[in-house]
Design an enzyme around this catalytic site. Sequence first.
Site, short mmCIF file in Angstrom:
data_model
loop_
_atom_site.label_atom_id
_atom_site.label_comp_id
_atom_site.label_asym_id
_atom_site.label_seq_id
_atom_site.Cartn_x
_atom_site.Cartn_y
_atom_site.Cartn_z
CB CYS A 160 15.48 47.26 5.64
SG CYS A 160 14.45 46.85 4.23
CB CYS A 170 14.17 51.22 3.14
SG CYS A 170 13.77 50.44 4.71
CB CYS A 229 11.94 46.32 7.26
SG CYS A 229 11.97 48.07 6.81
CG ASP A 269 4.38 12.51 4.91
OD1 ASP A 269 4.33 12.21 6.12
OD2 ASP A 269 5.26 13.23 4.41
CB CYS A 306 10.32 49.74 3.43
SG CYS A 306 11.27 48.31 2.91
CE LYS A 332 10.12 7.07 7.12
NZ LYS A 332 9.32 8.15 7.70
CE LYS A 378 5.28 5.11 6.99
NZ LYS A 378 4.95 6.44 7.42
CD GLU A 406 -2.37 -1.18 2.84
OE1 GLU A 406 -2.28 -0.19 3.59
OE2 GLU A 406 -2.95 -2.22 3.15
CE1 TYR A 413 -4.75 -3.78 11.33
CE2 TYR A 413 -4.32 -2.03 12.91
CZ TYR A 413 -4.32 -3.37 12.57
OH TYR A 413 -3.88 -4.28 13.47
S1 IVH Z 1 -0.76 0.41 8.84
C1 IVH Z 1 -0.34 -1.56 13.00
N1 IVH Z 1 -0.88 1.46 6.45
O1 IVH Z 1 2.47 5.19 9.02
C2 IVH Z 1 -0.20 -0.99 11.65
N2 IVH Z 1 0.02 2.79 8.20
O2 IVH Z 1 4.96 4.65 10.58
C3 IVH Z 1 -0.97 0.24 11.48
N3 IVH Z 1 0.64 5.08 7.51
O3 IVH Z 1 1.18 5.25 12.27
C4 IVH Z 1 -0.51 1.12 10.40
N4 IVH Z 1 0.03 4.88 5.41
O4 IVH Z 1 0.08 6.77 10.48
C5 IVH Z 1 -0.51 1.65 7.73
N5 IVH Z 1 -1.10 2.28 4.28
C6 IVH Z 1 -0.75 2.46 5.55
C7 IVH Z 1 -0.21 3.68 6.01
C8 IVH Z 1 0.17 3.81 7.35
C9 IVH Z 1 0.53 5.68 6.33
C10 IVH Z 1 1.20 5.70 8.74
C11 IVH Z 1 0.40 5.50 9.99
C12 IVH Z 1 1.33 4.81 10.96
C13 IVH Z 1 2.67 5.19 10.40
C14 IVH Z 1 3.69 4.18 10.80
#
Ligand code: IVH
Length: 680
Positions: free
Chosen positions: A407, A410, A425, A118, A431, A313, A116, A114, A227
């Site tokens: 500044c 000016c 400033c 941010d 200015c 990451k 991740k 999946e 989840y």
């Molecule tokens: S699963 C017990 N899936 O990443 C597992 N987390 O570094 C629960 N996050 O705290 C997390 N995308 O805030 C999961 N597709 C994804 C995610 C994800 C972002 C974040 C989440 C978690 C952090 C962990």
Amino acid sequence: MDNKSKAKKRIKELSNQIREHNYNYYQLSKPVISDYDFDMLLEELINLEKQYPEFVEPDSPTKRVGGGTTKEFKQVKHKYPMLSLSNTYSENELKDFIARINKIIDEEPEFVCELKYDGLSISLTYINGSLSKAVTRGDGVKGDDVTANVKTINTIPLKLRGSGFPDEFEIRGEIFMPKKGFEKINNERIEIGESPFANPRNAASGSLKMLNSSEVAKRPLDCALYYFLTENPPFDNHYDNLMNAKKWGFKISNYIVKCKNIDEILDFINYWNKKRDELPFDIDGIVIKVNSYRQQKELGYTAKSPRWAIAYKFKAERVSTRLISISYQVGRTGAITPVANLEPVALAGTTVKRATLHNADIIEKLDVRINDTVFVEKGGEIIPKIVAVDLSKRPADSKSIEFISKCPECGTTLVRKPGESIHYCPNEYNCPPQIKGKLEHFISRKAMNIDSLGEGKIEILYDNNLLNNIADFYYLTYDKLFGLEKKYLEGENEKKLSFKEKTATNILKGIESSKNVPFPRVLYALGIRYVGETVAKKLAKHYKNIDNLIAASYEELILINDIGERIAESIIDYFHDEKNLEIINKLKENGIQFSLNEDVVIKNYLNGKSFVISGVFKGHSRDELKKMIEDNGGRNLSSISSKTDYVLAGENMGPKKYEKAKKLNIPIISENEFLEMIKK
Ligand code: IVH
């Protein structure tokens, strides 16, 4: 049926219809009615709920607009602790993770990959199909109850569709701010002299933690869920449960795949490492999870994270280059921003020549010096930043940077308030960039909307001593404007901008019609620090006219909802300054609106929606329609863009405009439909 029963029935009907339209729009991205029709349904519901509050459903779709303010968030213990994930940046460690799993599990494990997201994680609890609680991660054991704020996020269902969901369950996901929304709110912050958010994650987290949910409702937040947690889930694996949750109305990522082995996992990772810039939101890696619940159980947990999942990451793209010099920019409010001039270097698809250094504290912390080799990264941030210095390459004779004390524009001695990191400033009235910045703000779209003027033209007028403050716009004449010119460089070519007959007339026309701009926007246009559009509207509504506001005391101001100490102080300072009062008097003499025309504000039917008028109309002239839009709280735009909410079309609408509106999916409405919108 009596009126009451009719209203009850209609409220139910409308709530269900709106829920279904929300699902089509936000979850499926396939709306089946126009925005206008949707707005009409919502408004009908809002009005009925006002008349018959006893029939308001607890999870009514009108709850999205937010409500009251809270002093602090209640702390709530998580039913299941919110763990984090173990992280890795290396392919080898990822291979070790897979090997470990293969060793523990007898059968071939199946993995789910999946994105991740941010942002910040959130836990949502649903009881009997209704959202009952939304809690942040906090320390993993206890988090903040942010239910009221979360209810304003359109992609989170307040009430589930269909059936078959457990009576009680939790679903977790990530709240984030899409890149476009992030840019928009940052531009708005810069416009009112507030410091912008560093990245979309900070913006999302700052927004979710605001204490007033109506303010949160204005922030472009989104949420993806990843989840599903309950005692007896419908399926025995993660993937099927997530896919199944889609039909209840949850937003689940479209980019989830099942993978059999490390090669398939690496393909997914490499694909998104290349393509992630094209996503409309930020991701910082890929999450790999074991799919089967039975296998997950077998693998278990460490104290901090599950053994059945890992986050791979992405490395922020980082390059090294040389710092040539530092220049200092002066903003409209006088804030000084240091900018690093770098030897040009390629980074994440663009050539980077400059990076922001934010303020003196950051320069000191990094201890960057001229001629240093520095590392530049482009992470979630739009503007690249210097993250570290390569000390091994530091020239022997280098010296620490001393932040400027005067500044650069000016020469005035800079000031820095105790506890603040920004230098200012103080020479507000003399200015040049501050003067020009204020003039530009005054004519901007959300302020006086004088679109016949722009940055370049303001510069010419300023250089010719015709504009020095915002009142000067109203003393410009045809004779003063005609014939003005400026030479400038575009690339290597010298170009000339000169004011001919048409330019001069258009400028004067634009200035003249700005006299109809209603008081709240005039107040915003003054450019008082921290008084943005929303605050200006609040102040105008409260004080009705400028004289009442000028007379207001600090103590009185902070009693108004949402006016904090910082804003109140800034308003008092502004009106204590004789020069500002003089400018206001001149503006008054020229017929600028300094009091509330009650009709205008009560009639806010169009609620900031923007219109482009095209074609010829039967009942009204175009100017009349434009005025009606303004008077009802709407905005006029001159050309169609993604920022347009409606195109008001008469006969002979231009084919180009028609095509553009269709392409951007902007509703085209007739004169009659428009009149319906403002007829209450
Ligand atoms: S699963 C017990 N899936 O990443 C597992 N987390 O570094 C629960 N996050 O705290 C997390 N995308 O805030 C999961 N597709 C994804 C995610 C994800 C972002 C974040 C989440 C978690 C952090 C962990």
